[in-house]
Design an enzyme around this catalytic site. Structure first.
Site, PDB file in Angstrom:
ATOM      1  N   GLU A 199     -62.323  15.304  70.279  1.00 11.92           N
ATOM      2  CA  GLU A 199     -61.622  16.410  69.633  1.00 11.92           C
ATOM      3  C   GLU A 199     -62.631  17.361  68.972  1.00 11.92           C
ATOM      4  O   GLU A 199     -62.384  18.553  68.840  1.00 11.92           O
ATOM      5  CB  GLU A 199     -60.612  15.883  68.605  1.00 11.92           C
ATOM      6  CG  GLU A 199     -59.427  16.817  68.427  1.00 11.92           C
ATOM      7  CD  GLU A 199     -58.329  16.245  67.534  1.00 11.92           C
ATOM      8  OE1 GLU A 199     -58.635  15.729  66.457  1.00 11.92           O
ATOM      9  OE2 GLU A 199     -57.154  16.323  67.928  1.00 11.92           O
ATOM     10  N   HIS A 246     -65.971  -8.270  82.644  1.00 10.50           N
ATOM     11  CA  HIS A 246     -65.118  -8.887  83.669  1.00 10.50           C
ATOM     12  C   HIS A 246     -64.045  -7.919  84.122  1.00 10.50           C
ATOM     13  O   HIS A 246     -63.035  -8.312  84.700  1.00 10.50           O
ATOM     14  CB  HIS A 246     -64.512 -10.177  83.117  1.00 10.50           C
ATOM     15  CG  HIS A 246     -65.590 -11.137  82.722  1.00 10.50           C
ATOM     16  ND1 HIS A 246     -66.101 -12.090  83.572  1.00 10.50           N
ATOM     17  CD2 HIS A 246     -66.315 -11.234  81.580  1.00 10.50           C
ATOM     18  CE1 HIS A 246     -67.069 -12.754  82.975  1.00 10.50           C
ATOM     19  NE2 HIS A 246     -67.218 -12.246  81.749  1.00 10.50           N
ATOM     20  N   LYS A 253     -48.360  21.126  71.873  1.00 10.29           N
ATOM     21  CA  LYS A 253     -47.355  21.019  70.807  1.00 10.29           C
ATOM     22  C   LYS A 253     -46.305  22.114  70.964  1.00 10.29           C
ATOM     23  O   LYS A 253     -45.107  21.869  70.821  1.00 10.29           O
ATOM     24  CB  LYS A 253     -48.018  21.174  69.431  1.00 10.29           C
ATOM     25  CG  LYS A 253     -48.795  19.975  68.983  1.00 10.29           C
ATOM     26  CD  LYS A 253     -49.250  20.181  67.544  1.00 10.29           C
ATOM     27  CE  LYS A 253     -50.269  19.145  67.141  1.00 10.29           C
ATOM     28  NZ  LYS A 253     -50.906  19.425  65.866  1.00 10.29           N
TER      29      LYS A 253
HETATM   30  O1  LIG Z   1     -52.497  14.217  59.829  1.00 14.12           O
HETATM   31  P1  LIG Z   1     -51.694  15.163  60.624  1.00 14.12           P
HETATM   32  O2  LIG Z   1     -51.672  16.541  60.045  1.00 14.12           O
HETATM   33  O3  LIG Z   1     -50.303  14.625  60.866  1.00 14.12           O
HETATM   34  O4  LIG Z   1     -52.382  15.319  62.018  1.00 14.12           O
HETATM   35  C1  LIG Z   1     -52.528  14.273  62.914  1.00 14.12           C
HETATM   36  C2  LIG Z   1     -53.316  14.737  64.121  1.00 14.12           C
HETATM   37  O5  LIG Z   1     -52.602  15.785  64.702  1.00 14.12           O
HETATM   38  C3  LIG Z   1     -53.202  16.750  65.510  1.00 14.12           C
HETATM   39  O6  LIG Z   1     -52.741  16.647  66.799  1.00 14.12           O
HETATM   40  C4  LIG Z   1     -54.662  16.956  65.441  1.00 14.12           C
HETATM   41  O7  LIG Z   1     -55.178  17.375  66.664  1.00 14.12           O
HETATM   42  C5  LIG Z   1     -55.414  15.765  64.944  1.00 14.12           C
HETATM   43  O8  LIG Z   1     -56.706  16.152  64.598  1.00 14.12           O
HETATM   44  C6  LIG Z   1     -54.729  15.149  63.762  1.00 14.12           C
HETATM   45  O9  LIG Z   1     -55.466  14.075  63.289  1.00 14.12           O
END
Ligand SMILES: O=P(O)(O)OC[C@H]1O[C@H](O)[C@H](O)[C@@H](O)[C@@H]1O
EC number: 5.3.1.9
Length: 528
Positions: free
Chosen positions: A322, A351, A455
């Site tokens: 990332e 293995h 997303k």
């Molecule tokens: O901790 P949050 O804000 O819920 O984010 C959780 C995750 O979501 C995203 O997809 C980011 O790409 C991550 O870097 C992050 O750790």
């Protein structure tokens, strides 16, 4: 290179950290002195960038943020006294809370102690806590942790079923930096319903770890949750293990979080040295750069020879991929950078896929993580004079050698034992290596613009589902997919509509698909 020359090279390049008892061996990465010299200007810049970052520069320009995970283990480094104080106070609050939970001073309404934890979070809000729990939690911890790190209904059920007789003594950590990620939000709602189903008032069991004033924070405040701990905008999710995200679950499990922070701090000190040969993170970055030609041409296979470290590769997957996996560099050029990371543990993986590593496509370099201490206490002899630990050690050496002979390079990190200090140090070592490598290849390691696309697309599918189902419910007779798509004003999205309907049908939630399943275009659909 013959054995003597290799032995010499091994000694020339061996890094040893006395305080941590940590060794780093990059001798089996085939760079030469000229290559090291050629990278010197890039390293000078990387060290200078890192010094600025530690001083509070806006090291994440796209998000206009400071990058301060190093301050978490050395609060005096923070750029303002307020930040220093906040870090110190939060740590004290975490320890005080963990102690009260463990002694029963804070206890659930219907039991004298909390016995279990459900930790809800994803990505950086899960991977660190999972890795550390696996590596460091005692065999019989004061509270046993269980993770909900996905949106899989069956996965959620499994955790809740395991805990059905102990929900009344189970603490729930809801961890989300943004406080708005759908997966932890949904997991929280499901868990909340399960508590309600057992007549338990969720707020009395729930703890939020999130940014101040996030949606989650507001909810926790409004509902009067048991506790709230802050996340900071200057700590990225993937580097948040030493913030409340990692420290709360660790402290609750009886893990010495101060020792973890100390180990990280010691490693930070060691990786601040602006001399490549005497800086283990720089040696890693140098090796990655050489192995992958500065373009991630080779994957990083991480093989800890210790069961308790088997989640390290998964943890590193997010940290490395990332951070480094970027379309554009800091000047806006399209570069498609990154290093793919995978692995599990040795000797188990010998293995499984090591056959390909030895003989197949040579598109990787290996990283062995070696632990010198076999176990606590004496070992039985498996063969005369030989223990299981000797075997494991032999398997590691053998694989390293067999790979090298076939022109597969490797790095070896050796630690004396798996303990909070060495785990803190390992995390810090890789955090710094990623930061330095990002400078070498000129990418922003601290943002993740690519994650947004998926997303947004997911959100629009859910919106489409609502619209399509509303249209379908008004239909009296079965209707073709084409017609339905047209009526929903979404003809372009017929494939997505088909998949939405097939999923609802499979779960018997009011949609019936009829016709030849082999020919989705011929199906009719009705509301049942
Ligand atoms: O901790 P949050 O804000 O819920 O984010 C959780 C995750 O979501 C995203 O997809 C980011 O790409 C991550 O870097 C992050 O750790």
């Amino acid at each position: 290179m013959d054995a003597r020359a290799l032995w010499q090279r091994y000694q020339n390049w061996l890094y040893f950290h006395e305080g941590l008892g940590l060794y780093l061996d990059v001798s089996r990465i085939r760079f030469d002195d000229a290559f090291v010299d050629s990278l010197r200007p890039k390293f000078d810049k990387a060290f200078a960038d890192m010094a600025q970052l530690e001083k509070g520069a806006i090291a994440n320009p796209d998000e206009n943020r400071m990058v301060g995970h190093y301050w978490l283990r050395n609060p005096d480094l923070a750029p303002t006294p307020e930040l220093t104080q906040e870090i110190v106070q939060t740590l004290e609050q975490i320890e005080a809370f963990a102690e009260k939970v463990q002694t029963g001073a804070i206890h659930p309404p219907r039991a004298s102690r909390f016995t279990d934890i459900i930790s809800i979070g994803i990505g950086g809000s899960a991977l660190g806590p999972q890795f550390v729990a696996e590596a460091l939690a005692p065999d019989f911890p004061p509270l046993k942790i269980h993770f909900i790190d996905n949106n899989d209904p069956a996965g959620i059920d499994r955790v809740l079923n395991h805990l059905r007789n102990s929900l009344a003594s189970t603490l729930v950590l809801v961890i989300s930096k943004s406080g708005g990620t759908p997966e932890p939000r949904n997991g929280m709602i499901e868990v909340k319903k399960a508590y309600a189903g057992h007549n338990l008032e969720f707020a009395q069991y729930a703890v939020a770890i999130t940014s101040v004033d996030s949606n989650l924070d507001k909810l926790a405040k409004d509902e009067g949750w048991l506790a709230r701990f802050p996340m900071y905008d200057w700590v990225g999710g993937r580097t948040s293990e030493m913030s409340a995200v990692g420290l709360v679950p660790a402290a609750l499990q009886g893990i010495d979080v101060r020792a973890m922070l100390d180990g990280a701090k010691e490693m930070d000190d060691a990786t601040r040295v602006s001399d490549v040969k005497n800086n283990p993170a720089a040696l890693l970055a140098l090796s990655w750069y050489f192995a992958g030609n500065g373009k991630g041409e080779k994957d990083m296979v991480v093989l800890p020879y210790k069961d308790s470290l088997f989640l390290f590769s998964r943890y590193l997957q997010q940290l490395v991929m990332e951070s480094l996996g970027k379309e554009k560099d800091l000047d806006g050029n399209v570069v498609h950078q990154g290093i793919a990371v995978y692995g599990n543990k040795g000797s188990t993986d010998q293995h499984a896929y090591v056959q390909q590593l030895r003989e197949g496509v040579a598109n990787f370099f290996a990283t062995f993580i070696e632990v010198l201490e076999d176990r606590q206490g004496p070992s039985t002899e498996i063969d005369p004079g030989v223990t299981s630990g000797d075997y494991l050690s032999g398997f590691l050496q053998g694989t390293r050698q067999a790979l090298y002979e076939n022109h597969r390079d490797s790095i070896t990190v050796t630690i004396p034992q798996v303990n909070p200090r060495t785990v803190g140090a390992l995390i810090a070592l890789y955090e710094r290596a990623v930061g330095l490598y990002a400078s070498l290849v000129n990418v922003n390691a601290y943002h993740q613009p690519g994650v947004e696309a998926g997303k947004k697309a997911a959100a629009s599918i859910l919106d489409l589902q609502t619209r399509v189902v509303a249209v379908l419910q008004k239909e009296k007779a079965p209707i073709s997919l084409d017609e339905l798509a047209e009526k929903a004003g979404a003809s372009e999205q017929i494939e997505a509509i088909y998949k939405i309907l097939r999923h609802i049908h499979a779960n018997q939630r009011g949609v019936v698909l009829q016709g030849d399943l082999q020919k989705p275009g011929s199906l009719t659909v009705s509301a049942s």
